[in-house]
Motif scaffolding. Structure first.
Motif, mmCIF file in Angstrom:
data_model
loop_
_atom_site.group_PDB
_atom_site.id
_atom_site.type_symbol
_atom_site.label_atom_id
_atom_site.label_comp_id
_atom_site.label_asym_id
_atom_site.label_seq_id
_atom_site.Cartn_x
_atom_site.Cartn_y
_atom_site.Cartn_z
ATOM 1 N N LEU A 29 0.834 -1.174 0.000
ATOM 2 C CA LEU A 29 0.000 0.000 0.000
ATOM 3 C C LEU A 29 0.880 1.238 0.000
ATOM 4 C CD1 LEU A 29 -2.734 -1.054 2.523
ATOM 5 C CD2 LEU A 29 -2.973 -0.885 0.073
ATOM 6 N N PRO A 30 0.302 2.355 -0.314
ATOM 7 C CA PRO A 30 1.068 3.575 -0.546
ATOM 8 C C PRO A 30 1.361 4.390 0.699
ATOM 9 C CG PRO A 30 -1.219 3.972 -0.861
ATOM 10 C CD PRO A 30 -1.104 2.496 -0.566
ATOM 11 N N SER A 31 2.163 5.394 0.502
ATOM 12 C CA SER A 31 2.210 6.496 1.450
ATOM 13 C C SER A 31 1.078 7.425 1.054
ATOM 14 C CB SER A 31 3.530 7.258 1.326
ATOM 15 O OG SER A 31 4.592 6.501 1.816
ATOM 16 N N MET A 32 0.481 8.099 1.996
ATOM 17 C CA MET A 32 -0.606 9.005 1.634
ATOM 18 C C MET A 32 -0.556 10.256 2.471
ATOM 19 S SD MET A 32 -3.978 7.298 3.156
ATOM 20 C CE MET A 32 -4.812 8.840 3.219
ATOM 21 N N ALA A 33 -1.170 11.293 1.932
ATOM 22 C CA ALA A 33 -1.094 12.584 2.595
ATOM 23 C C ALA A 33 -2.403 13.342 2.476
ATOM 24 C CB ALA A 33 0.037 13.402 1.982
ATOM 25 N N PRO A 34 -3.379 13.094 3.356
ATOM 26 C CA PRO A 34 -4.574 13.914 3.311
ATOM 27 C C PRO A 34 -4.250 15.361 3.655
ATOM 28 C CG PRO A 34 -4.966 11.958 4.605
ATOM 29 C CD PRO A 34 -3.496 12.022 4.311
ATOM 30 N N SER A 35 -4.749 16.284 2.896
ATOM 31 C CA SER A 35 -4.480 17.682 3.187
ATOM 32 C C SER A 35 -5.748 18.475 3.401
ATOM 33 C CB SER A 35 -3.636 18.291 2.071
ATOM 34 O OG SER A 35 -4.247 18.110 0.836
ATOM 35 N N GLY A 36 -6.689 18.139 3.380
ATOM 36 C CA GLY A 36 -7.872 18.891 3.614
ATOM 37 C C GLY A 36 -9.109 17.981 3.698
ATOM 38 N N ASN A 58 2.299 5.814 -4.911
ATOM 39 C CA ASN A 58 2.484 4.403 -5.220
ATOM 40 C C ASN A 58 3.911 3.998 -4.862
ATOM 41 O OD1 ASN A 58 1.939 1.836 -6.206
ATOM 42 N ND2 ASN A 58 1.136 2.584 -8.149
ATOM 43 N N ARG A 59 4.150 2.697 -4.729
ATOM 44 C CA ARG A 59 5.508 2.218 -4.498
ATOM 45 C C ARG A 59 6.406 2.653 -5.639
ATOM 46 N NH1 ARG A 59 5.947 -3.856 -2.309
ATOM 47 N NH2 ARG A 59 8.116 -3.333 -2.742
ATOM 48 N N TYR A 60 7.614 3.052 -5.324
ATOM 49 C CA TYR A 60 8.540 3.512 -6.349
ATOM 50 C C TYR A 60 9.391 2.380 -6.903
ATOM 51 C CZ TYR A 60 12.383 3.159 -3.035
ATOM 52 O OH TYR A 60 13.310 2.677 -2.162
ATOM 53 N N HIS A 109 3.569 -1.580 -9.093
ATOM 54 C CA HIS A 109 2.679 -0.426 -9.239
ATOM 55 C C HIS A 109 1.226 -0.813 -9.490
ATOM 56 C CE1 HIS A 109 6.314 1.901 -9.267
ATOM 57 N NE2 HIS A 109 6.759 1.231 -10.309
ATOM 58 N N GLU A 110 1.014 -1.935 -10.164
ATOM 59 C CA GLU A 110 -0.339 -2.348 -10.531
ATOM 60 C C GLU A 110 -1.188 -2.743 -9.328
ATOM 61 O OE1 GLU A 110 2.051 -5.957 -10.028
ATOM 62 O OE2 GLU A 110 2.465 -4.087 -11.084
ATOM 63 N N ARG A 111 -0.579 -2.951 -8.182
ATOM 64 C CA ARG A 111 -1.333 -3.384 -6.997
ATOM 65 C C ARG A 111 -2.346 -2.352 -6.522
ATOM 66 N NH1 ARG A 111 3.322 -6.285 -3.353
ATOM 67 N NH2 ARG A 111 3.694 -8.034 -4.771
ATOM 68 N N LEU A 112 -2.150 -1.093 -6.871
ATOM 69 C CA LEU A 112 -3.113 -0.055 -6.464
ATOM 70 C C LEU A 112 -4.277 0.094 -7.436
ATOM 71 C CD1 LEU A 112 -1.114 2.936 -4.969
ATOM 72 C CD2 LEU A 112 -2.635 1.348 -3.819
ATOM 73 N N ASN A 113 -4.193 -0.531 -8.607
ATOM 74 C CA ASN A 113 -5.299 -0.423 -9.561
ATOM 75 C C ASN A 113 -6.591 -0.930 -8.914
ATOM 76 O OD1 ASN A 113 -3.872 0.711 -11.639
ATOM 77 N ND2 ASN A 113 -3.415 -1.234 -12.628
ATOM 78 N N GLY A 114 -7.634 -0.138 -9.010
ATOM 79 C CA GLY A 114 -8.933 -0.488 -8.448
ATOM 80 C C GLY A 114 -9.147 0.008 -7.028
ATOM 81 N N ALA A 115 -8.079 0.452 -6.366
ATOM 82 C CA ALA A 115 -8.217 0.961 -4.991
ATOM 83 C C ALA A 115 -8.970 2.290 -5.011
ATOM 84 C CB ALA A 115 -6.843 1.146 -4.353
ATOM 85 N N VAL A 116 -9.708 2.557 -3.950
ATOM 86 C CA VAL A 116 -10.415 3.827 -3.781
ATOM 87 C C VAL A 116 -9.975 4.469 -2.475
ATOM 88 C CG1 VAL A 116 -12.436 3.128 -5.134
ATOM 89 C CG2 VAL A 116 -12.415 2.762 -2.655
ATOM 90 N N SER A 136 -1.910 2.755 -12.716
ATOM 91 C CA SER A 136 -0.746 2.647 -11.824
ATOM 92 C C SER A 136 0.156 3.867 -11.800
ATOM 93 C CB SER A 136 0.086 1.423 -12.228
ATOM 94 O OG SER A 136 -0.685 0.259 -12.246
ATOM 95 N N PRO A 137 -0.365 5.049 -11.517
ATOM 96 C CA PRO A 137 0.487 6.240 -11.495
ATOM 97 C C PRO A 137 1.426 6.231 -10.293
ATOM 98 C CG PRO A 137 -1.648 6.759 -10.610
ATOM 99 C CD PRO A 137 -1.735 5.344 -11.124
ATOM 100 N N ALA A 138 2.505 6.997 -10.374
ATOM 101 C CA ALA A 138 3.414 7.150 -9.234
ATOM 102 C C ALA A 138 2.709 7.906 -8.111
ATOM 103 C CB ALA A 138 4.677 7.879 -9.657
#
Length: 143
Positions: free
Chosen positions: A1-8, A92-94, A98-105, A125-127
């Motif tokens: 799973l990714p790193s994430m950064a909610p900002s608002g 996404n993982r660098y 990368h394809e593991r996030l496809n379909g995630a919400v 699968s974007p970065a």
């Protein structure tokens, strides 16, 4: 799973489609607060040394990892308070997979753990993918 950064928080879809970029930026966005940074987080399952706190440690080159298996995999951050969420960036993982996030919400949850807004699924699968939520109020963000 990714790193994430909610900002608002209250519609069922984000106000805009996600935007994608090829490489994560380490340049700070001034005026934007990362409410998820180093807050308590959890995930559906654990994999050797890939703890959920790596998903919101502020380093886009670290990531978290759940066990492979059947069923829905998730990662969640507990913001500790209700905040108007403008956007959520998912890195996404660098290094691979990368394809593991496809379909995630991305879901914004209120203080009673009820989903108040859900993004469109991640695709291609974007970065980095950034979802706009237009000030939806929530106290948890789940991928």
């Amino acid at each position: 799973l990714p790193s994430m950064a909610p900002s608002g928080l209250h519609s069922t879809t984000p106000s805009q489609s996600p935007s994608f970029s090829d490489m994560p930026s380490t340049t700070p966005s001034y005026g934007i607060i990362n409410h998820a940074l180093n807050k308590p987080s959890d995930q559906s399952t654990y994999w050797e040394g890939w703890s959920p706190d790596k998903g919101n440690d502020g380093n886009p080159q670290t990531s978290t990892h759940s066990r492979n298996g059947n069923g829905e995999q998730w990662w969640i951050v507990h913001l500790g308070y209700v905040v108007a969420i403008q956007s959520v960036k998912v890195y996404n993982r660098y290094d691979c997979c990368h394809e593991r996030l496809n379909g995630a919400v991305v879901e914004i949850l209120d203080y009673q753990d009820q989903v108040v807004s859900t993004s469109d699924p991640i695709h291609d699968s974007p970065a980095v993918v950034e979802f706009q939520f237009g000030g939806e109020e929530g106290s948890h963000v789940r991928v």
